[in-house]
Design an enzyme around this catalytic site. Structure first.
Site, PDB file in Angstrom:
ATOM      1  N   SER A 143      43.911  64.283  40.706  1.00  0.00           N
ATOM      2  CA  SER A 143      45.149  64.967  41.076  1.00  0.00           C
ATOM      3  C   SER A 143      45.290  66.195  40.190  1.00  0.00           C
ATOM      4  O   SER A 143      44.742  66.231  39.073  1.00  0.00           O
ATOM      5  CB  SER A 143      46.349  64.044  40.863  1.00  0.00           C
ATOM      6  OG  SER A 143      47.572  64.762  40.908  1.00  0.00           O
ATOM      7  N   TYR A 156      51.358  57.805  36.145  1.00  0.00           N
ATOM      8  CA  TYR A 156      50.396  58.418  37.064  1.00  0.00           C
ATOM      9  C   TYR A 156      49.667  59.573  36.378  1.00  0.00           C
ATOM     10  O   TYR A 156      48.446  59.690  36.467  1.00  0.00           O
ATOM     11  CB  TYR A 156      51.160  58.919  38.290  1.00  0.00           C
ATOM     12  CG  TYR A 156      50.328  59.575  39.365  1.00  0.00           C
ATOM     13  CD1 TYR A 156      49.621  58.809  40.286  1.00  0.00           C
ATOM     14  CD2 TYR A 156      50.287  60.967  39.488  1.00  0.00           C
ATOM     15  CE1 TYR A 156      48.881  59.418  41.293  1.00  0.00           C
ATOM     16  CE2 TYR A 156      49.550  61.578  40.484  1.00  0.00           C
ATOM     17  CZ  TYR A 156      48.855  60.794  41.392  1.00  0.00           C
ATOM     18  OH  TYR A 156      48.122  61.396  42.388  1.00  0.00           O
TER      19      TYR A 156
END
Length: 255
Positions: A143, A156
């Site tokens: 990401s 995350y």
């Protein structure tokens, strides 16, 4: 076909980015193993779609947070297709909680699915690559938040930051065996994990304004990069991240 007879395992392969990767890889001739942990009916439907188009795919139920299940998943590819060529560590979850609000259970779940699975998946795949010879490829779907802070989603970000260093270090360690390790770092993608954003017109307006290309990515945008990296056209790339974000990291800070 760019991936003819290439054996590929895709974790979390029955929805979102994973589903798009399965379809794109199969369309280019790959033999695909679709890992899933829930919704077996969606896996069956996806395999039917692949086979109807003339491709090859099988499903395997495996919890990627458990190394024993990762062994089972890799073995499925070897038993079905004779070898493993590419592992795509795609499975991921998030809690969207801040440092002050994240519980131990939240943290453990995110790190287990997002980072532990990539670590041990890479290890198990690498051992298979070395055993069979001929090198191999691990692709991590990371990401932009491996590098770009996202307040309110800290576990995350920590997991994706770990995957960045896993990719860099494993790529260096495994290079002598002809094994490549590459991250793909998507920005905002139109998948179920972002459904709440897509359902809010104000959030979408703000998000699109922050993206120089003025749109969220579609899962196919990421899948096409997977196909390129898994093909012979990207054979000199390893220990690095390919950012696929529409320019969002350059267009906005702290979104």
């Amino acid at each position: 076909m760019l991936l003819r007879d290439t054996s590929i395992v895709v974790t979390g392969g029955n929805s979102g980015i994973g589903e798009a990767i399965v379809l794109a890889a199969a369309a280019e001739g790959a033999n695909v193993v679709v890992d899933y942990v829930s919704h077996p009916d969606e896996t069956t439907s996806l395999i039917d779609k692949v086979e109807a188009a003339g491709g090859h795919a099988v499903g395997v139920e495996a919890d990627v947070s458990r190394p024993a299940d990762l062994h089972t998943m890799i073995q499925k590819a070897v038993d079905t297709y004779g070898r493993l060529d590419v592992l795509v560590n795609n499975a991921g979850i998030e809690t969207r909680t801040s440092l002050l609000d994240t519980t131990e259970d939240d943290f453990d779940k995110v790190l287990a699915v997002d980072m532990k699975s990539a670590f041990f998946g890479t290890q198990i795949a690498a051992k298979q690559f070395i055993s069979q010879g001929g090198g191999g490829l691990v692709l991590n779907i990371s990401s932009v938040h491996e590098d770009w802070p996202m307040p309110g989603n800290i576990a995350y970000c920590v997991a994706k930051g770990g995957i960045r260093m896993l990719t860099r270090t494993a790529g260096v360690e495994l290079g002598e065996h002809g094994i490549r390790v590459v991250n793909i770092a998507p920005g905002a993608v139109a998948t179920p994990i972002n459904a709440s954003t897509e359902d809010d017109p104000e959030k979408m307006k703000k998000l699109k304004a922050a993206i120089p290309l003025r749109r969220m990515a579609q899962p196919d945008d990421i899948a096409d990069v997977v196909v390129f990296l898994a093909s012979g056209k990207a054979g000199y790339m390893t220990a690095t991240t390919v950012v696929v974000d529409g320019g969002i990291m350059q267009g906005s800070v702290g979104l």
